[in-house]
Motif scaffolding. Structure first.
Motif, PDB file in Angstrom:
ATOM      1  N   ASP A  45       4.153  -5.776  -5.651  1.00  0.00           N
ATOM      2  CA  ASP A  45       3.049  -6.521  -5.035  1.00  0.00           C
ATOM      3  C   ASP A  45       2.165  -5.567  -4.257  1.00  0.00           C
ATOM      4  N   LEU A  46       0.861  -5.633  -4.493  1.00  0.00           N
ATOM      5  CA  LEU A  46      -0.113  -4.826  -3.763  1.00  0.00           C
ATOM      6  C   LEU A  46      -1.128  -5.734  -3.080  1.00  0.00           C
ATOM      7  N   ILE A  47      -1.699  -5.248  -1.991  1.00  0.00           N
ATOM      8  CA  ILE A  47      -2.768  -5.954  -1.276  1.00  0.00           C
ATOM      9  C   ILE A  47      -3.946  -5.005  -1.133  1.00  0.00           C
ATOM     10  N   TYR A  48      -5.146  -5.488  -1.452  1.00  0.00           N
ATOM     11  CA  TYR A  48      -6.340  -4.672  -1.260  1.00  0.00           C
ATOM     12  C   TYR A  48      -7.277  -5.354  -0.274  1.00  0.00           C
ATOM     13  N   SER A 105       0.847  -1.196   0.000  1.00  0.00           N
ATOM     14  CA  SER A 105       0.000   0.000   0.000  1.00  0.00           C
ATOM     15  C   SER A 105       0.878   1.241   0.000  1.00  0.00           C
ATOM     16  N   ALA A 106       0.293   2.356  -0.448  1.00  0.00           N
ATOM     17  CA  ALA A 106       0.984   3.642  -0.371  1.00  0.00           C
ATOM     18  C   ALA A 106       0.530   4.453   0.830  1.00  0.00           C
ATOM     19  N   SER A 132      -2.808   3.923  -3.920  1.00  0.00           N
ATOM     20  CA  SER A 132      -1.764   2.895  -4.000  1.00  0.00           C
ATOM     21  C   SER A 132      -1.501   2.500  -5.446  1.00  0.00           C
ATOM     22  N   LEU A 133      -2.568   2.327  -6.222  1.00  0.00           N
ATOM     23  CA  LEU A 133      -2.406   2.004  -7.635  1.00  0.00           C
ATOM     24  C   LEU A 133      -1.703   3.131  -8.386  1.00  0.00           C
ATOM     25  N   ASP A 134      -2.092   4.367  -8.101  1.00  0.00           N
ATOM     26  CA  ASP A 134      -1.460   5.515  -8.760  1.00  0.00           C
ATOM     27  C   ASP A 134       0.032   5.573  -8.429  1.00  0.00           C
TER      28      ASP A 134
END
Length: 403
Positions: free
Chosen positions: A188-191, A152-153, A204-206
């Motif tokens: 790697d991202l977690i939602y 995450s950002a 986070s995607l941006d």
């Protein structure tokens, strides 16, 4: 604590495989597990250990121990002529080890088996565990792909996940990896983290896309029993995220990634080009062969699946005693392999062949086409391919098709 190993028959002391498993020309990969972490993330149930949990197993000698398993693999596979096409070093945090140790483990695989000329060699990395010099050393050792755990950002989301890196560091790592000469970089991202909003997820995607990786993985948070996060949710300290929120976040990801030039090739993975796809994971999804080295690592060769003992000390003791570290194994039947092919291949953008389906599964697939869950065009050509709506309900579609 990490989840338990599966049941299975005992592993032969020498690790020998049935002769039937050694036949064939499937691609061969290597997974290398490095079980060490600086801290344990609250959501993680992987086979990982902090410094206080690895009594009897030193990080300093881990590379030497793992190299012994690489040599065992060469003995077990005998005169198998296949070079290794992919190497994936995961964990844990592999980059807690010196870059030279990761390089020595890769060199052992190269020495014992040879690497294909276009071999993909990946390591996972925590953003705070690398710097430009470390990345340059990894690249010189032969690594050409790296995967950073961004998650995450947003700081408050990272806090819930017990992630220790600071926002902005993963994006900087991508630039450093490119400068070091890495061909491919993943984030790697977690939602679906408790407390995360749609705007947090878009941010986070941006942030990930602004860093210009060529691969993004986005996973729905799964709250595993026995983890610190599961206990916090049970006590009412943080809320549980529901499936509808996960679906909304997935759609947000698909929209943002597609607009940025990424295409999905597996339900949770997007790449800018076919070359940017994770070829090692494609081995898993298409039933190829891989040797998993390290404590708790799983392997599959020719329809035989086995798994190693979990604790690094027990793992090291087995190899030091000239024994396989395998804790158990299972011999997959033709039906097992059929079901697994459907389970895994249906998640791919190429889908799975309809010839794998029994009559009940074919009837379910016909219904899925009518319900908008399977794409009608590839279906007419003999393949079951999920639509976007089907991806949201992939587990349910699979359950119907395996009948």
């Amino acid at each position: 604590m990490p989840s338990a190993l599966p049941d299975g028959e005992p592993m032969p002391a020498d690790g020998a495989l049935p002769p039937t498993a050694l036949a064939g020309d499937r691609p061969l990969g290597f997974y290398v597990h490095v079980p060490y972490c600086a801290t344990r993330c609250g959501y993680c149930d992987f086979n990982t250990y902090t410094a206080s949990e690895v009594r009897g197993a030193s990080r300093d000698t881990y590379a030497d121990t793992l190299i012994e398993e690489v040599r065992l693999a060469r003995k077990v596979l005998g005169d198998d002529p296949r070079p290794v096409e992919t190497v994936f070093v995961g964990g844990g945090t592999p980059t807690l080890l010196p870059a030279a140790d990761l390089g020595r483990m890769l060199a052992a695989i190269r020495s014992e088996f040879g690497l294909a000329p276009d071999a993909e060699v990946t390591t996972e990395a925590n953003p705070e565990s690398v710097d430009p010099a470390y990345l340059t050393e990894l690249r010189a050792a032969g690594f050409n792909r790296i995967s950073f755990g961004m998650q995450s950002a947003r700081q408050h989301v990272l806090k819930i996940l017990d992630r220790t890196h600071t926002p902005g560091r993963p994006e900087a790592c991508v630039a450093e990896a490119h400068a070091a000469g890495f061909d491919h970089v993943n984030l790697d991202l977690i939602y679906g983290t408790p407390g995360e909003t749609d705007d947090d997820w878009r941010a986070s995607l941006d942030a990930a896309l602004s860093a210009a990786p060529d691969h993004v993985s986005a996973y729905a948070l799964i709250v595993e029993e026995g983890t610190q996060l599961a206990r916090r949710i049970r006590r009412g300290e943080v809320p549980m995220t529901d499936d509808d929120v996960h679906a909304d976040r997935y759609l947000i990801a698909e929209e943002a990634l597609s607009a940025a030039g990424f295409s999905w090739y597996e339900v949770s993975n997007w790449a800018t080009t076919e070359a940017a796809r994770c070829r090692h994971n494609e081995l898993y999804w298409t039933g190829a062969d891989w040797w998993g080295a390290g404590p708790g690592a799983h392997s599959h060769v020719g329809g035989v699946r086995w798994w190693n003992v979990k604790h690094p000390a027990a793992y090291g003791e087995a190899l030091a005693g000239g024994r396989s570290p395998g804790a158990g194994r299972e011999l997959l039947t033709d039906e097992d392999r059929r079901v697994e092919r459907i389970l895994l291949e249906l998640r791919l953008s190429d889908g799975c062949p309809l010839t794998l389906l029994h009559p009940a599964g074919k009837a379910a697939a016909d219904r899925a086409v009518r319900d908008g869950l399977l794409d009608p065009a590839p279906y007419e050509a003999g393949r079951a391919v999920l639509t976007l709506r089907g991806r949201l309900l992939a587990d349910a579609v699979v359950r119907d098709l395996v009948d």
